[in-house]
Design an enzyme around this catalytic site. Structure first.
Site, PDB file in Angstrom:
ATOM      1  CB  THR A  46      -0.906  -0.006   1.257  1.00 22.05           C
ATOM      2  OG1 THR A  46      -1.749  -1.148   1.173  1.00 22.05           O
ATOM      3  CG2 THR A  46      -1.764   1.236   1.345  1.00 22.05           C
ATOM      4  CB  SER A  98      -1.339 -11.474   0.131  1.00 25.13           C
ATOM      5  OG  SER A  98      -1.861 -10.384   0.821  1.00 25.13           O
ATOM      6  CB  THR A 156       0.972  -4.027   6.688  1.00 26.08           C
ATOM      7  OG1 THR A 156      -0.307  -4.115   6.063  1.00 26.08           O
ATOM      8  CG2 THR A 156       1.449  -2.605   6.694  1.00 26.08           C
ATOM      9  CG  ASP A 157      -1.884  -8.024   4.237  1.00 26.57           C
ATOM     10  OD1 ASP A 157      -2.234  -7.286   5.178  1.00 26.57           O
ATOM     11  OD2 ASP A 157      -2.534  -8.149   3.188  1.00 26.57           O
ATOM     12  CB  THR A 214       1.941 -19.853  23.393  1.00 24.86           C
ATOM     13  OG1 THR A 214       0.627 -19.487  23.827  1.00 24.86           O
ATOM     14  CG2 THR A 214       2.796 -18.597  23.341  1.00 24.86           C
ATOM     15  CB  CYS A 265      -0.858 -16.431  24.397  1.00 26.73           C
ATOM     16  SG  CYS A 265      -2.023 -17.432  25.295  1.00 26.73           S
TER      17      CYS A 265
HETATM   18  N1  ASP Z   1      -2.353  -6.200   1.093  1.00 23.52           N
HETATM   19  C1  ASP Z   1      -1.364  -5.183   1.308  1.00 23.52           C
HETATM   20  C2  ASP Z   1      -0.015  -5.861   1.397  1.00 23.52           C
HETATM   21  O1  ASP Z   1       0.308  -6.418   2.404  1.00 23.52           O
HETATM   22  C3  ASP Z   1      -1.636  -4.399   2.505  1.00 23.52           C
HETATM   23  C4  ASP Z   1      -0.569  -3.400   2.836  1.00 23.52           C
HETATM   24  O2  ASP Z   1       0.253  -3.019   2.043  1.00 23.52           O
HETATM   25  O3  ASP Z   1      -0.553  -2.943   3.942  1.00 23.52           O
HETATM   26  O4  ASP Z   1       0.729  -5.824   0.474  1.00 23.52           O
END
Ligand code: ASP
Length: 343
Positions: free
Chosen positions: A13, A59, A89-90, A278, A280
């Site tokens: 993103t 992803s 971020t994923d 775990t 958790c």
């Molecule tokens: N689906 C995006 C990715 O991980 C989300 C992001 O960039 O935060 O590439």
């Protein structure tokens, strides 16, 4: 210029900008980064960029991206004081975790960052994350050594150890946490470095070595009420499984049923590496606490202590890539290699 930082854009993103012609989000050209984020001009830092082709949603990250990243860092290592990796971020926590095991003898910062909102939209968190990541990647102490010679994630004013991090919010700007390890740094008016916690290399003149052979024959099994012997056996005893991360309850507990323990013993007898992690988010596996945990230990399951699943996966990929000897892998698994477990 005091420092030089290479920004490596892999996708995600953060690098998106609205195309005024049709209003859609498209990746922007990072060679123009200083025009897009003029605040970067305020640093006494030479900033270059490298863009992966193709850019991917994280992803779609596969181990070959980690190999490409590690090889790129090795190739450019002498030319830069630090590296910023822009990543979705994923799967950022998986990538940062695995890179921490792949880059041996690291003396320079490798800082992952990304954002929840694209850099080219109002209210973006991308600019602040990028600016902090660049500042940290360029930062040196009085002796000229990198302040953070580690693989880390910089997100929402926190710098977290890469192999301790996990994505815990799909929504909030503070998307990452490292519940078992305090932040390495916090960005407020100034960046406050937690110097006692930040790992230092044994030798500052160490050569970087990269481990590019990864053995990915790892399965992750989440224990849950109702788990069946068929699923357990299919995952743990399959030919294609060399190691399994078993995500257990609480302090490392799971079913005490005989069939469950028998399958673990069967997998252990087949030579599988079984690691207890775990479910958790915070706290540690302690298989001596409850009878249900102790029986796992007797069935041949190793303690992952307070490691995250992401770090356990990267550690296994790297250790198994390095040796076919499962006994050696098991010994190394229980050691703290780069700050991934508390000892
Ligand atoms: N689906 C995006 C990715 O991980 C989300 C992001 O960039 O935060 O590439």
């Amino acid at each position: 210029m005091n420092s030089a930082v290479l920004i490596i854009y892999t996708g995600g993103t953060i690098g998106m900008k609205e195309d005024p012609s049709d209003g859609t989000l498209k990746p922007f050209d990072f060679s123009q980064i200083k025009e897009e984020v003029p605040e970067l001009n305020k640093f006494d830092v030479r900033i270059d960029s490298y863009t992966f082709d193709p850019l991917i949603d994280s992803s779609d990250v596969e181990p070959n991206l980690w190999v490409n990243l590690a090889e790129l860092i090795l190739e450019k290592y002498e030319d830069y004081d630090g590296f910023v990796i822009l990543h979705g971020t994923d799967t950022m926590a998986y990538s940062a975790s695995t890179l921490s095991f792949m880059l041996e003898g690291l003396t320079k910062p490798v800082v992952f960052t990304g954002s929840q909102l694209p850099i080219g939209v109002p209210r973006t968190d991308g600019k602040e994350n990028l600016i902090s990541a660049v500042e940290i990647a360029a930062a040196k102490d009085e002796k000229g050594h990198a302040r953070v010679p580690e693989v880390a994630i910089c997100f929402d004013s926190l710098l977290l150890r890469g192999n301790r991090s996990t994505k815990y919010s799909a929504e909030a700007f503070n998307a990452f946490a490292s519940p078992n390890c305090p932040p390495l740094a916090e960005a407020g008016i100034h960046i406050h470095y937690n110097t006692d916690l930040i790992r230092k290399p044994v030798y500052w003149d160490a050569q970087l070595r990269v481990q590019t052979h990864l053995d990915t024959r790892v399965a992750i099994l989440k224990v849950h009420p109702g788990v069946t012997p068929q699923v357990m056996r299919a995952v743990l005893c399959d030919e294609g499984t060399r190691a399994a991360i078993i995500e257990t309850y609480g302090s490392g507990n799971a079913l005490s049923k005989e069939w469950f323990l028998d399958i673990l013993k069967e997998a252990d007898a087949k030579g599988k590496i079984l690691l207890n992690v775990t479910q958790c988010k915070s706290g540690t596996v302690n298989m001596d606490l409850y009878a249900t945990g102790a029986s796992l230990k007797h069935a041949g399951v190793l303690s992952g202590a307070d490691i995250t699943t992401e770090a356990a996966l990267g550690k296994l990929f790297c250790l198994m890539g390095r040796s076919n000897d499962n006994k050696w892998v098991k010994t190394m698994l229980e050691k703290d290699l780069c700050g991934e477990i508390s000892k």
